[in-house]
Motif scaffolding. Structure first.
Motif, mmCIF file in Angstrom:
data_model
loop_
_atom_site.group_PDB
_atom_site.id
_atom_site.type_symbol
_atom_site.label_atom_id
_atom_site.label_comp_id
_atom_site.label_asym_id
_atom_site.label_seq_id
_atom_site.Cartn_x
_atom_site.Cartn_y
_atom_site.Cartn_z
ATOM 1 N N ILE A 149 0.844 -1.189 0.000
ATOM 2 C CA ILE A 149 0.000 0.000 0.000
ATOM 3 C C ILE A 149 0.880 1.240 0.000
ATOM 4 O O ILE A 149 2.078 1.165 0.285
ATOM 5 C CB ILE A 149 -0.946 0.042 1.222
ATOM 6 N N ASP A 150 0.284 2.380 -0.318
ATOM 7 C CA ASP A 150 0.964 3.670 -0.256
ATOM 8 C C ASP A 150 0.353 4.474 0.884
ATOM 9 O O ASP A 150 -0.849 4.753 0.880
ATOM 10 C CB ASP A 150 0.833 4.428 -1.582
ATOM 11 N N LEU A 151 1.186 4.870 1.843
ATOM 12 C CA LEU A 151 0.728 5.616 3.009
ATOM 13 C C LEU A 151 1.123 7.080 2.881
ATOM 14 O O LEU A 151 2.205 7.392 2.347
ATOM 15 C CB LEU A 151 1.350 5.055 4.289
ATOM 16 N N PRO A 152 0.290 8.004 3.354
ATOM 17 C CA PRO A 152 0.719 9.402 3.409
ATOM 18 C C PRO A 152 1.998 9.524 4.234
ATOM 19 O O PRO A 152 2.157 8.832 5.252
ATOM 20 C CB PRO A 152 -0.465 10.106 4.087
ATOM 21 N N ALA A 153 2.906 10.376 3.791
ATOM 22 C CA ALA A 153 4.195 10.495 4.467
ATOM 23 C C ALA A 153 4.025 10.869 5.936
ATOM 24 O O ALA A 153 4.753 10.373 6.802
ATOM 25 C CB ALA A 153 5.066 11.525 3.750
ATOM 26 N N SER A 154 3.046 11.731 6.241
ATOM 27 C CA SER A 154 2.837 12.149 7.624
ATOM 28 C C SER A 154 2.406 10.980 8.507
ATOM 29 O O SER A 154 2.825 10.864 9.665
ATOM 30 C CB SER A 154 1.795 13.267 7.686
ATOM 31 N N GLU B 163 8.375 -3.389 5.903
ATOM 32 C CA GLU B 163 9.294 -2.313 5.561
ATOM 33 C C GLU B 163 8.527 -1.147 4.964
ATOM 34 O O GLU B 163 7.435 -1.320 4.414
ATOM 35 C CB GLU B 163 10.367 -2.788 4.564
ATOM 36 N N ILE B 164 9.085 0.042 5.105
ATOM 37 C CA ILE B 164 8.529 1.260 4.522
ATOM 38 C C ILE B 164 9.645 1.975 3.785
ATOM 39 O O ILE B 164 10.762 2.102 4.308
ATOM 40 C CB ILE B 164 7.928 2.185 5.600
ATOM 41 N N GLU B 165 9.356 2.409 2.578
ATOM 42 C CA GLU B 165 10.376 3.127 1.808
ATOM 43 C C GLU B 165 10.859 4.349 2.579
ATOM 44 O O GLU B 165 10.057 5.082 3.160
ATOM 45 C CB GLU B 165 9.806 3.564 0.459
ATOM 46 N N PRO B 166 12.164 4.575 2.604
ATOM 47 C CA PRO B 166 12.693 5.690 3.411
ATOM 48 C C PRO B 166 12.337 7.071 2.884
ATOM 49 O O PRO B 166 12.286 8.031 3.648
ATOM 50 C CB PRO B 166 14.208 5.455 3.364
ATOM 51 N N GLN B 167 12.071 7.186 1.587
ATOM 52 C CA GLN B 167 11.763 8.488 0.997
ATOM 53 C C GLN B 167 10.377 8.462 0.367
ATOM 54 O O GLN B 167 9.951 7.452 -0.192
ATOM 55 C CB GLN B 167 12.807 8.866 -0.055
ATOM 56 N N ARG C 144 4.578 7.102 0.859
ATOM 57 C CA ARG C 144 5.662 6.144 1.025
ATOM 58 C C ARG C 144 5.091 4.736 0.931
ATOM 59 O O ARG C 144 4.086 4.440 1.568
ATOM 60 C CB ARG C 144 6.369 6.357 2.370
ATOM 61 N N ARG C 145 5.740 3.922 0.119
ATOM 62 C CA ARG C 145 5.239 2.564 -0.104
ATOM 63 C C ARG C 145 5.570 1.686 1.104
ATOM 64 O O ARG C 145 6.704 1.647 1.586
ATOM 65 C CB ARG C 145 5.841 1.979 -1.369
ATOM 66 N N ALA C 146 4.555 0.974 1.580
ATOM 67 C CA ALA C 146 4.705 0.079 2.728
ATOM 68 C C ALA C 146 4.400 -1.344 2.286
ATOM 69 O O ALA C 146 3.447 -1.591 1.545
ATOM 70 C CB ALA C 146 3.765 0.488 3.863
#
Length: 356
Positions: A204-209, A238-242, A250-252
């Motif tokens: 999934i893609d999570l909001p950076a905040s 894992e979560i992408e660092p950027q 950020r992709r999780a």
């Protein structure tokens, strides 16, 4: 005098009899709900897909033009299966050239062996010079090295010809093609993506905040979009660092607690994030009534079909709901619509559409 008193008493009695009895309060229809305590806070719902944890991007080890593509996207392949082939003309020509060089060097090696043997025999009989023998032996060693090099070139040319075939090194499912038949590709260029179906995960893609403040005990509920009854829980692997510059997400990647058979690769899923909180009670704002600076609700006795008011403490209000502390317990039934027309002890009629 006595007669007058009797007449007045009779008149009063008639007047009292003529007064109408007060009508009872009407039975009012209301909507109601059963109070439930929430121990999970919903942090959001996100769309995602089921993907393989391990994917391989395969490409040819030599450049060339793709002659054939033998499998399509979605095909299941076994280890060693042939996926695509290049036009082998260049590799075949290189092999023929290497084989020709090998034949030439083999002939030179045979001649060098014969010459060295002859010079050795002459030297042993005392009629040959040492210098000539040394030259013959040196020529033999040089030719031997050339022969080894020619054999290696032939083996390399055979390998290059084999590399014109793209085969799998493990069983998997073809998930993408990045080149078509007739296209010229370079060595190492990504041609096909092969996924291992044995270990799957939710992506999934999570909001950076939100990604930055994920609770350590956060639990994700993963359900199929087409069939929500198929579901399981997941935790963050894992979560992408950027964050991605365009979407600021950020992709999780989530590890699934279980993998239902319906969760095939590419399945669309709905992921809900929740975290454990202190049990609290959330009520609709329509159930609250503000009277004389206090907030109260109406409790419904399902046995007698009557209502009674009770004061509650409101912690916060947001939108159409409010958090309350005290005054009501989980399992009790309250009125959610029509509270402004109720009186203590009044009989009500529960609407059939009220949630039980």
């Amino acid at each position: 005098m006595k007669r007058l008193i009797v007449m007045l008493a009779a008149g009063l009695a008639l007047a009292a009899c003529s007064k109408e009895e007060p009508a009872p309060d009407p039975v009012r229809p209301v909507l109601s709900m059963q109070v439930k305590a929430e121990d999970q806070e919903n942090l959001g719902r996100f769309a995602g897909t089921i993907q393989a944890r391990y994917e391989s991007n395969l490409g040819f080890r030599v450049p060339g033009r793709i002659a054939r593509r033998l499998v399509d996207v979605g095909a299941e392949v076994e280890k060693g299966a042939l996926l695509a082939v290049l036009d082998p003309t260049d590799q075949q020509n290189q092999l023929r050239a290497a084989q020709g060089d090998l034949a030439r060097v083999q002939a030179q090696f045979i001649n060098a062996q014969a010459n060295a043997r002859r010079q050795q025999e002459l030297f042993n009989r005392g009629v040959g010079a040492q210098a000539q023998l040394d030259v013959a032996l040196t020529d033999l060693k040089t030719t031997q090295a050339s022969l080894d090099q020619a054999k290696a070139s032939v083996n390399q040319a055979k390998d290059q010809l084999n590399y014109a075939e793209l085969r799998t090194d493990h069983a998997g499912i073809v998930t993408a093609w990045n080149a078509e038949a007739g296209q010229v590709v370079s060595a190492g260029q990504q041609v096909v993506t092969l996924a291992r179906p044995d270990i799957k995960e939710a992506v999934i893609d999570l909001p950076a905040s939100l990604a930055e403040r994920l609770p350590p005990d956060g639990v994700f509920l993963v359900a199929g979009q087409l069939d929500p009854s198929v579901h399981t829980t997941a935790t963050v692997r894992e979560i992408e660092p950027q964050a991605q510059s365009a979407t600021r997400t950020r992709r999780a990647r989530l590890t699934l607690a279980e993998t239902p058979p319906a969760f095939r690769l590419g399945t669309a899923i709905s992921v809900t994030l929740s975290t454990a909180i202190t049990p609290r009670i959330e009520l609709p704002v329509s159930a609250l009534q503000d009277v004389d600076g206090k907030t109260r609700i109406w409790l419904l006795d399902t046995q007698t079909q009557t209502v009674q008011p009770r004061d509650v403490t409101v912690i916060s209000r947001e939108g159409g709901s409010a958090l309350v502390n005290g005054g009501v317990k989980a399992g009790e039934r309250i009125v959610t619509a029509g509270v402004n027309s109720l009186k203590p002890g009044q009989k009500v009629k529960i609407d059939e559409d009220s949630p039980r």
